[in-house]
Structure formats: C-alpha cells, structure tokens
Motif scaffolding. Sequence first.
Motif, PDB file in Angstrom:
ATOM      1  N   HIS A 178       6.605   9.778  -4.639  1.00 17.11           N
ATOM      2  CA  HIS A 178       6.946   8.738  -3.647  1.00 17.11           C
ATOM      3  C   HIS A 178       8.442   8.754  -3.334  1.00 17.11           C
ATOM      4  CE1 HIS A 178       7.041   6.962  -7.627  1.00 17.11           C
ATOM      5  NE2 HIS A 178       7.712   5.900  -7.214  1.00 17.11           N
ATOM      6  N   ARG A 179       9.264   9.105  -4.355  1.00 24.60           N
ATOM      7  CA  ARG A 179      10.716   9.196  -4.098  1.00 24.60           C
ATOM      8  C   ARG A 179      10.998  10.360  -3.154  1.00 24.60           C
ATOM      9  NH1 ARG A 179      13.442   4.733  -6.247  1.00 24.60           N
ATOM     10  NH2 ARG A 179      12.001   3.984  -7.804  1.00 24.60           N
ATOM     11  N   MET A 180      10.285  11.481  -3.374  1.00 27.98           N
ATOM     12  CA  MET A 180      10.502  12.652  -2.511  1.00 27.98           C
ATOM     13  C   MET A 180      10.097  12.347  -1.072  1.00 27.98           C
ATOM     14  SD  MET A 180       9.062  15.494  -5.127  1.00 27.98           S
ATOM     15  CE  MET A 180       9.795  16.919  -4.389  1.00 27.98           C
ATOM     16  N   LEU A 181       9.053  11.519  -0.922  1.00 26.49           N
ATOM     17  CA  LEU A 181       8.598  11.157   0.429  1.00 26.49           C
ATOM     18  C   LEU A 181       9.441  10.026   1.022  1.00 26.49           C
ATOM     19  CD1 LEU A 181       4.708  11.142  -0.109  1.00 26.49           C
ATOM     20  CD2 LEU A 181       6.052  12.837   1.144  1.00 26.49           C
ATOM     21  N   GLY A 182      10.264   9.402   0.185  1.00 25.72           N
ATOM     22  CA  GLY A 182      11.075   8.282   0.660  1.00 25.72           C
ATOM     23  C   GLY A 182      10.245   7.051   0.979  1.00 25.72           C
ATOM     24  N   ALA A 223       0.862  -1.184   0.000  1.00 25.38           N
ATOM     25  CA  ALA A 223       0.000   0.000   0.000  1.00 25.38           C
ATOM     26  C   ALA A 223       0.899   1.234   0.000  1.00 25.38           C
ATOM     27  CB  ALA A 223      -0.885  -0.005   1.237  1.00 25.38           C
ATOM     28  N   SER A 224       0.523   2.248  -0.771  1.00 25.26           N
ATOM     29  CA  SER A 224       1.291   3.492  -0.764  1.00 25.26           C
ATOM     30  C   SER A 224       0.419   4.605  -1.332  1.00 25.26           C
ATOM     31  CB  SER A 224       2.573   3.336  -1.596  1.00 25.26           C
ATOM     32  OG  SER A 224       3.399   4.478  -1.450  1.00 25.26           O
ATOM     33  N   PHE A 225       1.025   5.776  -1.482  1.00 26.93           N
ATOM     34  CA  PHE A 225       0.341   6.869  -2.170  1.00 26.93           C
ATOM     35  C   PHE A 225       0.861   6.915  -3.592  1.00 26.93           C
ATOM     36  CE2 PHE A 225       0.720   8.286   2.342  1.00 26.93           C
ATOM     37  CZ  PHE A 225      -0.612   8.018   2.655  1.00 26.93           C
ATOM     38  N   GLN A 226      -0.066   7.068  -4.530  1.00 29.13           N
ATOM     39  CA  GLN A 226       0.343   7.130  -5.936  1.00 29.13           C
ATOM     40  C   GLN A 226       1.309   8.305  -6.110  1.00 29.13           C
ATOM     41  OE1 GLN A 226       1.407   6.636  -9.220  1.00 29.13           O
ATOM     42  NE2 GLN A 226      -0.370   5.280  -9.248  1.00 29.13           N
ATOM     43  N   GLY A 227       2.478   8.013  -6.688  1.00 29.88           N
ATOM     44  CA  GLY A 227       3.502   9.043  -6.794  1.00 29.88           C
ATOM     45  C   GLY A 227       3.623   9.669  -8.167  1.00 29.88           C
ATOM     46  N   ARG A 233      -3.112  12.256 -31.856  1.00 27.10           N
ATOM     47  CA  ARG A 233      -3.904  11.036 -31.618  1.00 27.10           C
ATOM     48  C   ARG A 233      -4.694  11.024 -30.321  1.00 27.10           C
ATOM     49  NH1 ARG A 233      -2.015   6.872 -35.152  1.00 27.10           N
ATOM     50  NH2 ARG A 233      -0.719   7.929 -36.669  1.00 27.10           N
ATOM     51  N   ALA A 234      -4.222  11.716 -29.298  1.00 28.61           N
ATOM     52  CA  ALA A 234      -4.952  11.726 -28.024  1.00 28.61           C
ATOM     53  C   ALA A 234      -4.829  13.120 -27.415  1.00 28.61           C
ATOM     54  CB  ALA A 234      -4.378  10.664 -27.082  1.00 28.61           C
ATOM     55  N   PRO A 235      -5.327  14.145 -28.141  1.00 30.13           N
ATOM     56  CA  PRO A 235      -5.049  15.536 -27.760  1.00 30.13           C
ATOM     57  C   PRO A 235      -5.616  15.929 -26.403  1.00 30.13           C
ATOM     58  CG  PRO A 235      -6.679  15.437 -29.533  1.00 30.13           C
ATOM     59  CD  PRO A 235      -6.160  14.050 -29.356  1.00 30.13           C
ATOM     60  N   ASN A 236      -6.630  15.195 -25.918  1.00 36.38           N
ATOM     61  CA  ASN A 236      -7.226  15.570 -24.628  1.00 36.38           C
ATOM     62  C   ASN A 236      -6.578  14.892 -23.433  1.00 36.38           C
ATOM     63  OD1 ASN A 236      -9.081  17.241 -25.947  1.00 36.38           O
ATOM     64  ND2 ASN A 236     -10.345  15.443 -26.444  1.00 36.38           N
ATOM     65  N   CYS A 237      -5.593  14.082 -23.710  1.00 36.83           N
ATOM     66  CA  CYS A 237      -4.963  13.311 -22.649  1.00 36.83           C
ATOM     67  C   CYS A 237      -3.956  14.192 -21.889  1.00 36.83           C
ATOM     68  CB  CYS A 237      -4.249  12.136 -23.320  1.00 36.83           C
ATOM     69  SG  CYS A 237      -3.739  10.897 -22.178  1.00 36.83           S
ATOM     70  N   PRO A 238      -4.084  14.314 -20.565  1.00 37.94           N
ATOM     71  CA  PRO A 238      -3.080  15.121 -19.849  1.00 37.94           C
ATOM     72  C   PRO A 238      -1.689  14.490 -19.943  1.00 37.94           C
ATOM     73  CG  PRO A 238      -4.576  14.028 -18.303  1.00 37.94           C
ATOM     74  CD  PRO A 238      -5.103  13.749 -19.680  1.00 37.94           C
ATOM     75  N   VAL A 239      -0.689  15.369 -20.043  1.00 39.91           N
ATOM     76  CA  VAL A 239       0.699  14.906 -20.184  1.00 39.91           C
ATOM     77  C   VAL A 239       1.483  15.311 -18.938  1.00 39.91           C
ATOM     78  CG1 VAL A 239       2.828  15.141 -21.530  1.00 39.91           C
ATOM     79  CG2 VAL A 239       0.610  15.128 -22.698  1.00 39.91           C
ATOM     80  N   PHE A 240       2.082  14.353 -18.272  1.00 35.24           N
ATOM     81  CA  PHE A 240       2.910  14.616 -17.097  1.00 35.24           C
ATOM     82  C   PHE A 240       4.371  14.474 -17.469  1.00 35.24           C
ATOM     83  CE2 PHE A 240      -1.204  13.677 -15.457  1.00 35.24           C
ATOM     84  CZ  PHE A 240      -1.339  14.577 -14.407  1.00 35.24           C
ATOM     85  N   ILE A 241       5.117  15.563 -17.259  1.00 33.67           N
ATOM     86  CA  ILE A 241       6.553  15.543 -17.504  1.00 33.67           C
ATOM     87  C   ILE A 241       7.216  15.180 -16.188  1.00 33.67           C
ATOM     88  CG2 ILE A 241       8.563  16.939 -18.170  1.00 33.67           C
ATOM     89  CD1 ILE A 241       6.656  16.993 -20.428  1.00 33.67           C
ATOM     90  N   ALA A 242       7.912  14.062 -16.165  1.00 37.09           N
ATOM     91  CA  ALA A 242       8.581  13.626 -14.940  1.00 37.09           C
ATOM     92  C   ALA A 242      10.081  13.866 -15.088  1.00 37.09           C
ATOM     93  CB  ALA A 242       8.297  12.150 -14.699  1.00 37.09           C
ATOM     94  N   PRO A 243      10.630  14.879 -14.396  1.00 36.63           N
ATOM     95  CA  PRO A 243      12.090  15.047 -14.450  1.00 36.63           C
ATOM     96  C   PRO A 243      12.726  13.770 -13.890  1.00 36.63           C
ATOM     97  CG  PRO A 243      11.011  16.874 -13.265  1.00 36.63           C
ATOM     98  CD  PRO A 243       9.976  15.821 -13.470  1.00 36.63           C
ATOM     99  N   ALA A 244      13.713  13.225 -14.601  1.00 37.32           N
ATOM    100  CA  ALA A 244      14.305  11.947 -14.173  1.00 37.32           C
ATOM    101  C   ALA A 244      14.833  12.054 -12.751  1.00 37.32           C
ATOM    102  CB  ALA A 244      15.437  11.561 -15.120  1.00 37.32           C
ATOM    103  N   THR A 245      14.531  11.022 -11.962  1.00 38.38           N
ATOM    104  CA  THR A 245      15.113  10.943 -10.615  1.00 38.38           C
ATOM    105  C   THR A 245      16.569  10.530 -10.798  1.00 38.38           C
ATOM    106  OG1 THR A 245      12.956  10.222  -9.783  1.00 38.38           O
ATOM    107  CG2 THR A 245      14.858   9.816  -8.356  1.00 38.38           C
ATOM    108  N   PRO A 246      17.528  11.329 -10.285  1.00 39.00           N
ATOM    109  CA  PRO A 246      18.931  10.950 -10.526  1.00 39.00           C
ATOM    110  C   PRO A 246      19.277   9.647  -9.802  1.00 39.00           C
ATOM    111  CG  PRO A 246      18.733  13.188  -9.609  1.00 39.00           C
ATOM    112  CD  PRO A 246      17.404  12.532  -9.476  1.00 39.00           C
TER     113      PRO A 246
END
Length: 299
Positions: A293-297, A17-21, A247-260
């Motif tokens: 989730h990485r930020m929360l550890g 169980a966790s919080f969606q990150g 193709r999916a213009p209404n789909c939200p896009v999340f940019i995830a800066p790579a976790t080093p």
Amino acid sequence: MPQTPSRIVAPVVEVFASFQGEGSFVGEAQVFLRLAGCPLRCLWCDTPGSWAMRPDKAARIQRDGEPVQREDRVASPFQAALWIAAVEPGEPRTVSITGGEPLMWPDFIRALRPMLGNRRMHLETAGAHPESLARVLDVIDHVSLDLKLPSDMAEPVELERVVLTPREGEAADADRPEEAEEAEDPEEADVLAPTTETAPRTREDWAMARRRCLDLIQDHDACVKVVVSGGKPPREYDELFEDVARRAPNCPVFIAPATPIGGVRAPEFQDLVTVVENARDLGLDVRVLPQVHRMLGIA
Ligand SMILES: Nc1nc2[nH]cc(C(=O)O)c2c(=O)[nH]1
Ligand code: SF4
Ligand SMILES: [Mg+2]
C-alpha cells in the motif's frame, strides 16, 4: 473483567476501503477498521497517531471518491459495522481489524463478529497479548501476527481506562438535565476499558508472549510478519524464526523490509538475503514483501 455487552465501545481512528498491503492476503480488496490505543512502542511504528485513545478526536470514515466523514470516535460494534458497510464500494469485503493494537479491545472484537454477516474477519496484531488473542481467536478467520525484535521496542506504556462523562466532547443536553445527571454517574457512563493484560517489557517477557501467541495460532489460519530494518545483524532475527520453526512450522513468514520513515532505514540487500536464508535453513516458508500500500501511495 469483560465489559457489559450493552456498553461495549472502542475508539475508532478510521474506517476505509483499500487493498491489503501485507501478508498472505496481499492485494485483496478489504475494509480496514483501525482501533486506537497501543501500549507498545516499535521504533519503526508507521501509525504513531493511533497510540493514544484520544476519545476527543474524530473517527475518519472514508468512502472512496467522497469527502471524508468525521464522526464520534468512541463507537459501539454496531456503529462500526454500519461504517464498514458504508465504505464498501461494492460487494461485502473481508474486514481487517488493525490499530494501534486491536487486542486492547477483545470484547469489542467479539461483539463485532455477529454484526458482519458472512464477511471474513481478519486481525492484524503484535505478538504481545496472548490472553487477549485467546479470547478472540474463535471469531477470527485469519491472524496476521507481527513478531517484534525486543531491540526494536522502546519501553511500553500503560493505557488508562477512561470514563466518558457525559459523551466525551459533547455538552450535556440542557433540555434533558436528568439524562446528563445519569451520564455523570460512572456506573452509567460509557467506559473505554482496554484489556488489563500487561505488555511485555523484558526480553524474557517478549519471548514468553511470542511463544504463547505462536502456540495459539499454530492450528489456525495465520501468517507471521517480521519487519527487517537497516543496521541490524541478521542473526538477531534467529530467535524469532527459531520460535516459529518450533511452534508454528507451517505458518508462512513474510519478511517486510522496513519502510524508511523518520530515522528508520531499509535493510541492506545482502542482509535481507542472509535473513531469508537463515529462516529457510530452519525449514520456514518465507517470502519478502514490502508494504504494497505504501508503494501504491494508498491508505
Ligand atoms: N492497505 C493497507 N494494508 C494494510 N495491512 C496492514 C495494515 C495495518 O496498518 O495494519 C494496512 C494498512 O494500513 N493499509
Ligand atoms: S504495535 Fe503497531 S501501532 Fe503499536 S507501536 Fe508497534 S507498529 Fe505501532
Ligand atoms: Mg500496520
């Protein structure tokens, strides 16, 4: 070929169980079911321990505040549903199926659906296996589709099917030799049979797979995620955004800066801004969201 329903199994890395990150449901209390097996080789992969199916290893079942339970990794959908219920701290939660690449196991995912009651079922997947995605889409409430830059991918590998004779890691039951004999017959044994759909190799393969996945999710509840890492020219991401816009213009896009992690770098702030503006220029609904989730550890 679909597996026989009574024999559907998949390798489970962990249930917790966790919080969606990540993505549209960030922060929601969920249960994660991580399946083993991934033929892809993202250079910034944060879960390389889930690449191999390793039926000899244990599944990690973690209920908060209790010691980790180690169980047989090869599980039926029924067993997975029992573990999901066991790790939920309270009311039933949305279940996010992740990996590895969970689309290695479309029959398992379909068979799990009726065992989850009225829990929502979400899927975290790479845009690499459109046939498999098409097979499960009607039982999935939300798809979180990672789009990969071909230059972020090393050569994929093939996942071989594994015949488990008898139960992997267990000695045959000396008191019931007739059962052990049955299990040694490949017809009777459990088989880890990942999808036979091949993973994209070339830039063209990737474009085709990505476009087919976007066509599939365009009318579905879904979001797209793009990992942006350091040292990439921002224009490299345009091919992904252009496909989403078409193709999916209404789909939200999340940019995830790579976790080093390892040799991977986080993007420069200015490059991140440019990537976001390039996506916005195409009319996309874009947000920057590091892995929370990485930020929360937490897991
Ligand atoms: N908390 C948490 N959120 C997640 N969202 C996607 C995950 C994944 O590994 O796919 C993940 C994960 O592993 N943990
Ligand atoms: S698809 Fe996921 S598990 Fe597979 S290599 Fe990429 S990040 Fe890792
Ligand atoms: Mg992940």
